[in-house]
Design a protein around this motif. Structure first.
Motif, PDB file in Angstrom:
ATOM      1  N   VAL A 124       0.685  -0.835   0.271  1.00  0.00           N
ATOM      2  CA  VAL A 124      -0.031   0.058   0.377  1.00  0.00           C
ATOM      3  C   VAL A 124       1.020   1.307   0.117  1.00  0.00           C
ATOM      4  O   VAL A 124       0.591   2.756  -0.330  1.00  0.00           O
ATOM      5  CB  VAL A 124      -0.571   0.013   1.643  1.00  0.00           C
ATOM      6  CG1 VAL A 124      -1.818  -1.226   1.206  1.00  0.00           C
ATOM      7  CG2 VAL A 124      -0.249  -0.079   2.834  1.00  0.00           C
ATOM      8  N   ASP A 125       2.112   1.344   0.447  1.00  0.00           N
ATOM      9  CA  ASP A 125       3.177   2.005   0.695  1.00  0.00           C
ATOM     10  C   ASP A 125       3.879   2.791  -1.299  1.00  0.00           C
ATOM     11  O   ASP A 125       3.983   4.149  -1.540  1.00  0.00           O
ATOM     12  CB  ASP A 125       3.992   2.361   0.837  1.00  0.00           C
ATOM     13  CG  ASP A 125       3.807   2.155   2.723  1.00  0.00           C
ATOM     14  OD1 ASP A 125       3.125   2.839   3.391  1.00  0.00           O
ATOM     15  OD2 ASP A 125       4.476   1.695   3.294  1.00  0.00           O
ATOM     16  N   ASP A 141      -4.400  13.087   6.145  1.00  0.00           N
ATOM     17  CA  ASP A 141      -4.165  11.942   6.659  1.00  0.00           C
ATOM     18  C   ASP A 141      -3.315  10.400   5.662  1.00  0.00           C
ATOM     19  O   ASP A 141      -4.804  10.124   4.890  1.00  0.00           O
ATOM     20  CB  ASP A 141      -4.721  10.844   6.972  1.00  0.00           C
ATOM     21  CG  ASP A 141      -4.805   9.681   8.398  1.00  0.00           C
ATOM     22  OD1 ASP A 141      -5.093   8.244   7.271  1.00  0.00           O
ATOM     23  OD2 ASP A 141      -3.425  10.074   8.832  1.00  0.00           O
ATOM     24  N   LYS A 142      -2.161   9.954   5.644  1.00  0.00           N
ATOM     25  CA  LYS A 142      -1.866   9.325   4.437  1.00  0.00           C
ATOM     26  C   LYS A 142      -2.555   7.881   4.352  1.00  0.00           C
ATOM     27  O   LYS A 142      -2.924   7.839   3.151  1.00  0.00           O
ATOM     28  CB  LYS A 142      -0.709   8.873   4.335  1.00  0.00           C
ATOM     29  CG  LYS A 142       0.282   8.613   3.316  1.00  0.00           C
ATOM     30  CD  LYS A 142       1.881   8.444   3.157  1.00  0.00           C
ATOM     31  CE  LYS A 142       2.201   7.864   1.816  1.00  0.00           C
ATOM     32  NZ  LYS A 142       4.009   8.282   2.034  1.00  0.00           N
ATOM     33  N   ARG A 143      -2.701   7.677   5.691  1.00  0.00           N
ATOM     34  CA  ARG A 143      -3.625   6.340   5.548  1.00  0.00           C
ATOM     35  C   ARG A 143      -4.159   6.064   4.722  1.00  0.00           C
ATOM     36  O   ARG A 143      -5.275   5.101   4.278  1.00  0.00           O
ATOM     37  CB  ARG A 143      -3.158   5.594   6.980  1.00  0.00           C
ATOM     38  CG  ARG A 143      -1.793   5.000   7.540  1.00  0.00           C
ATOM     39  CD  ARG A 143      -1.824   3.718   6.517  1.00  0.00           C
ATOM     40  NE  ARG A 143      -0.073   3.226   7.314  1.00  0.00           N
ATOM     41  CZ  ARG A 143       0.992   3.417   6.448  1.00  0.00           C
ATOM     42  NH1 ARG A 143       1.250   3.742   5.256  1.00  0.00           N
ATOM     43  NH2 ARG A 143       1.722   2.223   6.971  1.00  0.00           N
ATOM     44  N   MET A 144      -5.149   7.192   5.408  1.00  0.00           N
ATOM     45  CA  MET A 144      -6.671   7.383   4.381  1.00  0.00           C
ATOM     46  C   MET A 144      -6.810   7.020   3.060  1.00  0.00           C
ATOM     47  O   MET A 144      -7.561   6.380   2.928  1.00  0.00           O
ATOM     48  CB  MET A 144      -7.417   8.089   5.461  1.00  0.00           C
ATOM     49  CG  MET A 144      -9.113   8.734   5.151  1.00  0.00           C
ATOM     50  SD  MET A 144      -9.946   7.432   5.094  1.00  0.00           S
ATOM     51  CE  MET A 144     -10.362   7.772   7.158  1.00  0.00           C
ATOM     52  N   GLN A 158      -4.595   6.071   1.696  1.00  0.00           N
ATOM     53  CA  GLN A 158      -4.089   4.695   1.201  1.00  0.00           C
ATOM     54  C   GLN A 158      -5.510   3.362   0.690  1.00  0.00           C
ATOM     55  O   GLN A 158      -5.419   3.432  -0.050  1.00  0.00           O
ATOM     56  CB  GLN A 158      -3.233   4.383   1.633  1.00  0.00           C
ATOM     57  CG  GLN A 158      -2.046   4.655   1.048  1.00  0.00           C
ATOM     58  CD  GLN A 158      -0.553   4.385   2.650  1.00  0.00           C
ATOM     59  OE1 GLN A 158      -1.532   3.960   3.690  1.00  0.00           O
ATOM     60  NE2 GLN A 158       0.725   4.507   2.585  1.00  0.00           N
ATOM     61  N   GLN A 159      -6.248   3.979   1.822  1.00  0.00           N
ATOM     62  CA  GLN A 159      -7.842   3.508   1.547  1.00  0.00           C
ATOM     63  C   GLN A 159      -8.127   3.421   1.039  1.00  0.00           C
ATOM     64  O   GLN A 159      -9.905   3.102  -0.096  1.00  0.00           O
ATOM     65  CB  GLN A 159      -7.973   3.609   2.956  1.00  0.00           C
ATOM     66  CG  GLN A 159      -7.272   2.621   3.879  1.00  0.00           C
ATOM     67  CD  GLN A 159      -8.203   2.511   5.953  1.00  0.00           C
ATOM     68  OE1 GLN A 159      -9.593   2.453   5.360  1.00  0.00           O
ATOM     69  NE2 GLN A 159      -7.356   2.107   6.505  1.00  0.00           N
ATOM     70  N   ALA A 183       2.304  -3.437   4.336  1.00  0.00           N
ATOM     71  CA  ALA A 183       3.026  -1.549   4.365  1.00  0.00           C
ATOM     72  C   ALA A 183       4.055  -1.364   5.232  1.00  0.00           C
ATOM     73  O   ALA A 183       3.782  -2.087   6.804  1.00  0.00           O
ATOM     74  CB  ALA A 183       2.154  -0.285   5.320  1.00  0.00           C
ATOM     75  N   SER A 184       5.356  -0.776   4.821  1.00  0.00           N
ATOM     76  CA  SER A 184       6.811  -1.354   5.708  1.00  0.00           C
ATOM     77  C   SER A 184       7.135  -2.502   6.054  1.00  0.00           C
ATOM     78  O   SER A 184       7.950  -2.758   7.572  1.00  0.00           O
ATOM     79  CB  SER A 184       6.251   0.301   6.478  1.00  0.00           C
ATOM     80  OG  SER A 184       6.532   1.025   6.664  1.00  0.00           O
ATOM     81  N   LEU A 238      -1.514  -5.905   6.713  1.00  0.00           N
ATOM     82  CA  LEU A 238      -2.619  -4.894   7.465  1.00  0.00           C
ATOM     83  C   LEU A 238      -3.799  -5.826   7.065  1.00  0.00           C
ATOM     84  O   LEU A 238      -4.271  -6.383   6.083  1.00  0.00           O
ATOM     85  CB  LEU A 238      -2.755  -3.740   6.546  1.00  0.00           C
ATOM     86  CG  LEU A 238      -1.229  -2.630   6.312  1.00  0.00           C
ATOM     87  CD1 LEU A 238      -1.555  -1.762   4.605  1.00  0.00           C
ATOM     88  CD2 LEU A 238      -0.450  -2.483   7.247  1.00  0.00           C
ATOM     89  N   TRP A 278      -7.157  -4.139   6.719  1.00  0.00           N
ATOM     90  CA  TRP A 278      -7.829  -3.260   6.575  1.00  0.00           C
ATOM     91  C   TRP A 278      -9.204  -3.768   6.825  1.00  0.00           C
ATOM     92  O   TRP A 278      -9.713  -4.436   5.830  1.00  0.00           O
ATOM     93  CB  TRP A 278      -7.746  -2.010   5.882  1.00  0.00           C
ATOM     94  CG  TRP A 278      -6.704  -1.343   6.226  1.00  0.00           C
ATOM     95  CD1 TRP A 278      -6.368  -1.770   8.145  1.00  0.00           C
ATOM     96  CD2 TRP A 278      -5.510  -0.443   5.566  1.00  0.00           C
ATOM     97  NE1 TRP A 278      -4.692  -0.517   7.672  1.00  0.00           N
ATOM     98  CE2 TRP A 278      -4.638   0.339   6.452  1.00  0.00           C
ATOM     99  CE3 TRP A 278      -5.857  -0.363   4.247  1.00  0.00           C
ATOM    100  CZ2 TRP A 278      -3.484   0.995   6.196  1.00  0.00           C
ATOM    101  CZ3 TRP A 278      -4.667   0.300   3.553  1.00  0.00           C
ATOM    102  CH2 TRP A 278      -3.488   1.147   4.922  1.00  0.00           C
TER     103      TRP A 278
END
Length: 323
Positions: free
Chosen positions: A234-235, A249-252, A254-255, A305-306, A310, A312
């Motif tokens: 996802v990154d 928000d970067k995670r948001m 990505q979603q 990610a990293s 995940l 989600w």
């Protein structure tokens, strides 16, 4: 529809130059076209309905672009060259103030991709648009969903998530004050079909699909047809700066990129031996192409990610949700 033939003659007839492979485009019971040698015909039909795919008060020009772009994107996913389109338009009443900008935008995009309108229908009823596009692809070379193999690399075009953000602006007036709201709204309606990328990847891609229901859903169509799994980073998802600032928000973001429907970007897989030519093959297409993961054995489906897996709880776009 009252004045049906007058509307057809005024807004649809003689709007385009005649393609050499179109023998008769209008004026009879059927269109007549001529098929080139050594090609297959790729055909796709989509319907856009007011209240499901767009609000009834959405700008007519935007609706026209979205309707045709979504169909052309299906051809792009198979590496096909667009050729012909037919249009069935249902309207509550003959509204020329709506029809003129609709047709102007429709023919602008059609002419850009060399697509000729060869027929259709108009009728009275709830506002909806149904298009059938047809294009050419070399015999036995069409990109399909069932060709991905373990070890293939997964790519996407463009930047993902913007269409979902634009839909937020449509559905929630409070989002209109967020950064880049107007730009993201425009992107929701003005996708660019990746026809050139599809054509460029014909010799190299093992499978392809266009992203209409969200990446997380559409990639699974490839997995099911090919009987494989996938690992997605996802990154690596391509995100616009406008989307990141919009959701803050970067995670948001990505979603959003994973679940955003009606993106009309391409997702395709490439065997290891062709990975090195992807950038060169698509350099003339004017669009970013990003590797986001790799095909794995069938039982595997993972987001990471990293270096961390995940979990989600996300799903793709549902066309039957009311908008």
């Amino acid at each position: 529809m009252t004045g049906e033939f007058n509307l057809i003659n005024k807004y649809f007839v003689d709007r385009q130059s005649q393609r050499k492979d179109v023998l008769l485009a209008a004026g009879d019971d059927c269109a007549l076209v001529e098929m080139p040698e050594n090609v297959s015909i790729a055909i796709s039909t989509d319907t856009l309905v007011a209240g499901t795919h767009f609000l009834a008060d959405a700008p007519a020009a935007w609706v026209a672009h979205k309707a045709l772009a979504s169909n052309l994107s299906d051809l792009a996913a198979m590496g096909a060259t667009p050729a012909w389109v037919s249009l069935a338009l249902t309207m509550p009443e003959p509204d020329e103030s709506w029809l003129k900008p609709f047709c102007d935008a429709f023919f602008e995009l059609a002419d850009y991709f060399g697509v000729q309108l060869i027929g259709g229908d108009t009728t009275k009823g709830p506002l909806s648009i149904t298009l059938t596009v047809q294009g050419f692809v070399p015999k036995e070379r069409a990109l399909r969903r069932n060709g991905a193999k373990i070890g293939d690399w997964v790519y996407v075009t463009g930047e993902l998530g913007d269409s979902k953000a634009g839909l937020d602006v449509v559905l929630d007036s409070q989002c209109q004050s967020k950064p880049y709201a107007d730009e993201l709204l425009h992107r929701h309606f003005h996708a660019t079909p990746r026809v050139l990328v599809g054509q460029a990847m014909l010799p190299y891609a093992s499978s392809a699909i266009d992203i209409s229901d969200g990446l997380i859903s559409d990639v699974q169509h490839i997995l099911k047809a090919s009987q494989v799994g996938v690992s997605l980073d996802v990154d690596a998802l391509p995100l616009s700066k406008e989307l990141i600032q919009f959701v803050d928000d970067k995670r948001m973001a990505q979603q959003y990129a994973l679940t955003s429907g009606e993106e009309y970007e391409l997702c395709f897989t490439v065997p290891e031996e062709h990975k090195g030519v992807v950038d060169t093959a698509t350099a003339h297409c004017g669009v970013q192409v990003t590797c986001i993961g790799q095909i794995r054995p069938q039982e595997q489906f993972e987001l990471h990610a990293s270096g961390e897996l995940l979990d989600w709880p996300i799903s793709g776009y549902d066309h039957f949700k009311e908008t």
